[in-house]
Design a protein around this motif. Structure first.
Motif, PDB file in Angstrom:
ATOM      1  N   LYS A 185       0.167  -9.603  10.720  1.00 13.57           N
ATOM      2  CA  LYS A 185       0.331  -8.298  10.076  1.00 13.57           C
ATOM      3  C   LYS A 185       0.014  -7.186  11.059  1.00 13.57           C
ATOM      4  O   LYS A 185      -0.805  -7.358  11.961  1.00 13.57           O
ATOM      5  N   ASP A 219       9.029  -8.874  10.982  1.00 13.54           N
ATOM      6  CA  ASP A 219       9.574  -7.528  11.069  1.00 13.54           C
ATOM      7  C   ASP A 219      10.531  -7.458  12.255  1.00 13.54           C
ATOM      8  O   ASP A 219      10.217  -7.948  13.347  1.00 13.54           O
ATOM      9  N   VAL A 429      -0.026   5.304   7.280  1.00 10.93           N
ATOM     10  CA  VAL A 429       0.907   4.184   7.247  1.00 10.93           C
ATOM     11  C   VAL A 429       0.409   3.180   6.208  1.00 10.93           C
ATOM     12  O   VAL A 429      -0.738   2.750   6.259  1.00 10.93           O
ATOM     13  N   THR A 431       1.411  -0.565   4.410  1.00  9.99           N
ATOM     14  CA  THR A 431       2.233  -1.758   4.553  1.00  9.99           C
ATOM     15  C   THR A 431       1.918  -2.736   3.427  1.00  9.99           C
ATOM     16  O   THR A 431       0.764  -3.136   3.245  1.00  9.99           O
ATOM     17  N   LYS A 433       3.096  -6.507   1.861  1.00  7.80           N
ATOM     18  CA  LYS A 433       3.809  -7.687   2.334  1.00  7.80           C
ATOM     19  C   LYS A 433       3.553  -8.867   1.406  1.00  7.80           C
ATOM     20  O   LYS A 433       2.416  -9.083   0.960  1.00  7.80           O
ATOM     21  N   GLN A 451       8.742  -7.011   2.624  1.00 11.16           N
ATOM     22  CA  GLN A 451       7.784  -6.095   3.239  1.00 11.16           C
ATOM     23  C   GLN A 451       8.267  -4.661   3.042  1.00 11.16           C
ATOM     24  O   GLN A 451       9.460  -4.372   3.173  1.00 11.16           O
ATOM     25  N   TYR A 452       7.322  -3.772   2.725  1.00  7.93           N
ATOM     26  CA  TYR A 452       7.654  -2.354   2.546  1.00  7.93           C
ATOM     27  C   TYR A 452       6.647  -1.539   3.346  1.00  7.93           C
ATOM     28  O   TYR A 452       5.434  -1.656   3.144  1.00  7.93           O
ATOM     29  N   ILE A 453       7.143  -0.718   4.276  1.00  5.08           N
ATOM     30  CA  ILE A 453       6.294   0.101   5.140  1.00  5.08           C
ATOM     31  C   ILE A 453       6.615   1.567   4.913  1.00  5.08           C
ATOM     32  O   ILE A 453       7.773   1.975   4.995  1.00  5.08           O
ATOM     33  N   ASN A 455       5.580   5.409   6.211  1.00  3.96           N
ATOM     34  CA  ASN A 455       4.956   6.138   7.309  1.00  3.96           C
ATOM     35  C   ASN A 455       5.139   7.636   7.063  1.00  3.96           C
ATOM     36  O   ASN A 455       6.264   8.119   6.932  1.00  3.96           O
ATOM     37  N   ASN A 486      10.483   5.155   5.859  1.00  5.43           N
ATOM     38  CA  ASN A 486      10.226   4.057   4.931  1.00  5.43           C
ATOM     39  C   ASN A 486      11.173   2.913   5.270  1.00  5.43           C
ATOM     40  O   ASN A 486      12.384   3.109   5.393  1.00  5.43           O
TER      41      ASN A 486
END
Length: 794
Positions: A185, A219, A429, A431, A433, A451-453, A455, A486
């Motif tokens: 991660k 990723d 940020v 994250t 997962k 996964q969703y990030i 920023n 995103n």
């Protein structure tokens, strides 16, 4: 977004349909168990488990234990026994019933040390080693000089294909487009805006996974691959810990303490660190206008002086042996002081002096950083690799900085001036997962997840110039830059791994939403794109001494904040770095074939790779009135072919050599505005690590590095050679360590960059001082001696 969701549903349904096949009948017998050390209860990795025929006493089938000591061995032989062996331990023999049961659980198997071989095993067990898996190389961290008493950065610098420069910048095969993960991660400890990676000590690291062609599970960010640092699962009950004190020159002082308290249900861990360091940098720049002949020379010394404090606190709660919840937090603070003095000289076209002046800088900054993480992992009892993992990670980084610049004329034309700058920076940020892994049919497995990030960044930057006795805001250099990105990703993979041959294939879908806004001038740039990232890996084991791996993956490099932010740095106002909010991402197709050969006990690893990159990002120089402004632009394509070789050779027990060699040739095609940047070139690098075990528990190490010169889109980067030294002495029966290291022993790490165009030239020379450091560390309880070096230099 809709397309990504559709692919997620399709992948999930398909993979779970495959999983249903796991109920198919099999006519073989499977033996499962776990091998542990009798005295400590710790798992024994890479122990040999053999099925031996009762009559012939010959091994028929076999395997080795995994990192956690477990094994699963399938055979169709019934009249047999199980034999477990490991170097330095007594061989264990288990009689098994004459049965055709599909599963035989042998439970936990304890093996004891062989006193006659123990001395030899201590030497053997201290050596770090590389193991090759289906889609990655795994560097198992031992207790040799490269790890014990070292920080994570020093561990990485001893991993084949990986280099860490004097500033702590990590590169893989010479490229810095690499993503560094912790336990699979992203982490604040590995971010570009943080210096805390050194707070991870070697005794905390179980292994380092080098993934040059990542599968769809990971990723898609990072064009040259992924480095995953896997932290040990602390299994030592009671209070354990270690403390370290370090000092060096230029000033680099730190103290760190690591504590761990474990009970049956809880594992409480913390780490505290504090210190002070200086990072001097000597810089010389020559700007030449070839049209007029005018020259501006600048040379000076910059410092980045920092106080730093770091605090980590976390706990694991075990609902059951197969279910654990982890909650952790990290707070770090940097207090920066950045004094610099630069001397300028201006010459006209005839070489006559027109002006001399001095530019001084006083900069102060406070950088708070927070991280918090919630993680839940469930291991299912039917198979050790059947698990579910959910994690939520939050990061915050802030910078409150002010700078004062004073130009004072020494002679000639009046250059007196004053400038003030102010920066208020905030970045968040988040994250989320979810990963699910399901093995079936012994040799097959599927993975799926999402996964969703998110920023969110704001950078408020202001420049003021002194005019008529008062400071006036410069609107051309002042603005508020907002950046939001995103990324939603979903993936599915399936794999087959037999005794000799393996195959893994997968697909990842990522949707990216990017928005940039310059508030004061109301300039915005919004992008929304969805991309497919397929991957495929295969391996074949010809024999115990020869294996072959091949892989393909598609990668992306999304422009970072400082690539996009148009206002960057005016420390030297004749050489300004600037961002570009209109940048597009890079896309790379990466192919790789690697052979693993053993000559006796010496491993030889030879790899061939090919990378084709579209919309590659390069920093381009724009020159006007002797001012050089560098800005990143998308400049065409890059087609690179390369070869990598590494080996580890020990002619005698007390001497070990590690050699890395990397060569690549590339062809560039592209243009910007009216300039064409088509050319072909090559570059190579090598690293030789020598380790010597001396009497009295003293270890000595040297690392020699060479990086060839290479051509860039506008000029050339010079070659560079340097040598690092290290020596370590164990005391107090190995519970404490004294160490000394010298980085760049001959002060030869000098970087030169020559930009040569039709109408201008820019020469840049940078030199970091030699670093010498001394350290003492002590482990108590069952803790090992560590080193807290204050982490990564930025």
């Amino acid at each position: 977004m809709n397309l990504a969701v559709k692919y997620f549903l399709l992948s999930s349904i398909t993979l779970f349909l495959f999983g249903a096949i796991g109920n198919a009948q099999q006519w073989s017998t499977t033996f499962n168990g776990k091998v542990v050390e009798k005295s400590s209860g710790l798992p024994v990795a890479f122990a040999t488990v053999a099925v031996v025929d009762n009559e012939t006493k010959k091994a028929i089938d076999g395997t080795t234990t995994l990192d956690d000591g477990t094994f699963s061995l399938k055979t169709n032989v019934t009249d047999c026994y199980i034999e477990i062996s490991f170097l330095g331990f007594e061989t264990k023999v288990l009689q098994v019933p004459d049965t055709k049961n599909k599963q035989n659980d042998l439970g936990t198997i304890e093996i004891s040390e062989d006193a006659q071989k123990l001395a030899e095993v201590v030497v053997q067990g201290e050596v770090s080693q590389t193991v090759f898996k289906l889609d990655k190389r795994v560097f198992n961290v031992g207790k040799d000089l490269s790890t014990t008493g070292a920080s994570a950065l020093e561990v990485l610098n001893n991993v084949p294909s990986v280099n860490v420069n004097i500033e702590g910048q990590i590169s893989l095969r010479g490229s810095q487009g690499v993503q560094v993960l912790i336990n699979g991660k992203p982490s604040i400890l590995t971010s570009d805006e943080n210096n805390a990676l050194g707070t991870i000590t070697a005794d905390m690291i179980d292994r380092v996974e080098v993934i040059t062609n990542p599968s769809a599970k990971y990723d898609a960010e990072g064009t040259s691959g992924i480095i995953n640092i896997v932290i040990k699962k602390e299994e030592q009950k009671g209070l354990n810990g270690s403390i370290s004190v370090n000092s060096g020159a230029p000033n680099n002082h730190s103290v760190g303490i690591s504590l761990n308290r474990r009970t049956e249900k809880f594992n409480l861990f913390t780490q505290l660190g504090a210190g002070y360091r200086e990072l001097p940098n000597e810089i010389t720049v020559r700007n030449t206008d070839l049209t007029t002949g005018n020259v501006v020379l600048s040379n000076g010394e910059e410092f980045r002086n920092e106080e730093f404090y770091n605090f980590i606190l976390g706990t694991d709660y075990y609902f059951s042996p197969t279910s654990v919840l982890t909650l952790s937090g990290n707070f770090a603070l940097e207090i920066e002081d950045q004094p610099s003095t630069t001397n300028f000289t201006a010459l006209d076209g005839l070489g006559d002096l027109t002006s001399q002046w001095e530019r001084t800088e006083v900069t102060e900054a406070r950088n708070p950083k927070f991280q918090y993480e919630l993680q839940y992992k469930k291991d299912f009892e039917d198979d050790e690799d059947h698990d579910l993992l959910f994690s939520a990670l939050g990061n915050f980084f802030g910078k409150d900085q002010s700078s004062e610049f004073l130009d004072s004329t020494v002679s000639g034309e009046d250059r007196d001036a004053e400038q003030n700058t102010r920066t208020n920076f905030q970045e968040s940020v988040f994250t989320f997962k979810l990963d699910y892994t399901k093995p079936f049919l012994d040799k097959f497995s599927v993975e799926t997840g999402a996964q969703y990030i998110l920023n969110d960044v704001s950078n408020d930057f202001e420049v003021e110039n002194l005019e008529n006795g008062g400071f006036v805001v410069d609107p051309s250099l002042t603005n508020i830059f907002e950046f939001d990105q995103n990324v939603l990703g979903v993936y599915g993979t399936t794999a087959y791994e037999g005794e000799k041959w393996g195959l893994k294939a997968g697909l990842r879908v990522e949707n990216t939403e990017v928005g940039t806004l310059l508030v004061n001038t109301d300039e915005s740039n919004d992008q929304n794109y969805t991309n497919l990232f397929p991957s495929a890996h295969t391996s074949y084991k010809f024999s115990e001494k020869v294996s072959l791996q091949a892989g393909y993956s598609r990668r992306i490099y999304r422009p970072r904040l400082w690539d996009l932010n148009p206002f960057f740095n005016i420390r030297n106002n004749f050489n300004i770095r600037q961002g570009n909010p209109d940048l597009l991402p890079e896309f790379t197709d990466s192919y790789e074939v690697t052979g693993i050969f053993f000559v006796g006990k010496t491993p030889l690893n030879l790899g061939l790779y090919h990378r084709y990159t579209n919309d590659i990002i390069e920093r381009i120089s724009f020159f006007e009135d002797n001012v050089n402004i560098t800005r990143p632009e998308n400049i065409g394509t890059n087609n690179a072919w390369g070869m990598e070789f590494n080996t580890k050779y020990s002619p005698v027990k007390w001497l070990t050599f590690n050699l890395d060699f990397n060569y690549n040739t590339f062809s560039r095609q592209g243009s910007f505005e009216e300039t064409v940047f088509d050319f072909s070139a090559d570059q190579w690098s090598s690293k030789l690590l020598t380790k010597i075990k001396m009497p009295w528990d003293i270890d000595f190490e040297t690392t020699g590095n060479y990086q060839s010169a290479y051509q860039t889109v506008q000029g050339e980067i010079s070659d560079i050679a340097f040598l690092d030294l290290g020596i370590r002495k164990k005391i107090l029966k190995g519970k404490a360590v004294l160490n000394m290291s010298v980085r760049d022993a001959f002060a030869s790490r000098i970087q030169e960059n020559q930009i040569a165009q039709n109408d201008f030239e820019v020469f840049n020379r940078s030199f970091r001082a030699r670093f010498v450091s001394f350290g003492f560390s002590y482990g108590f309880g069952k803790g090992e001696a560590m080193q807290y070096s204050g982490g990564r230099r930025r």
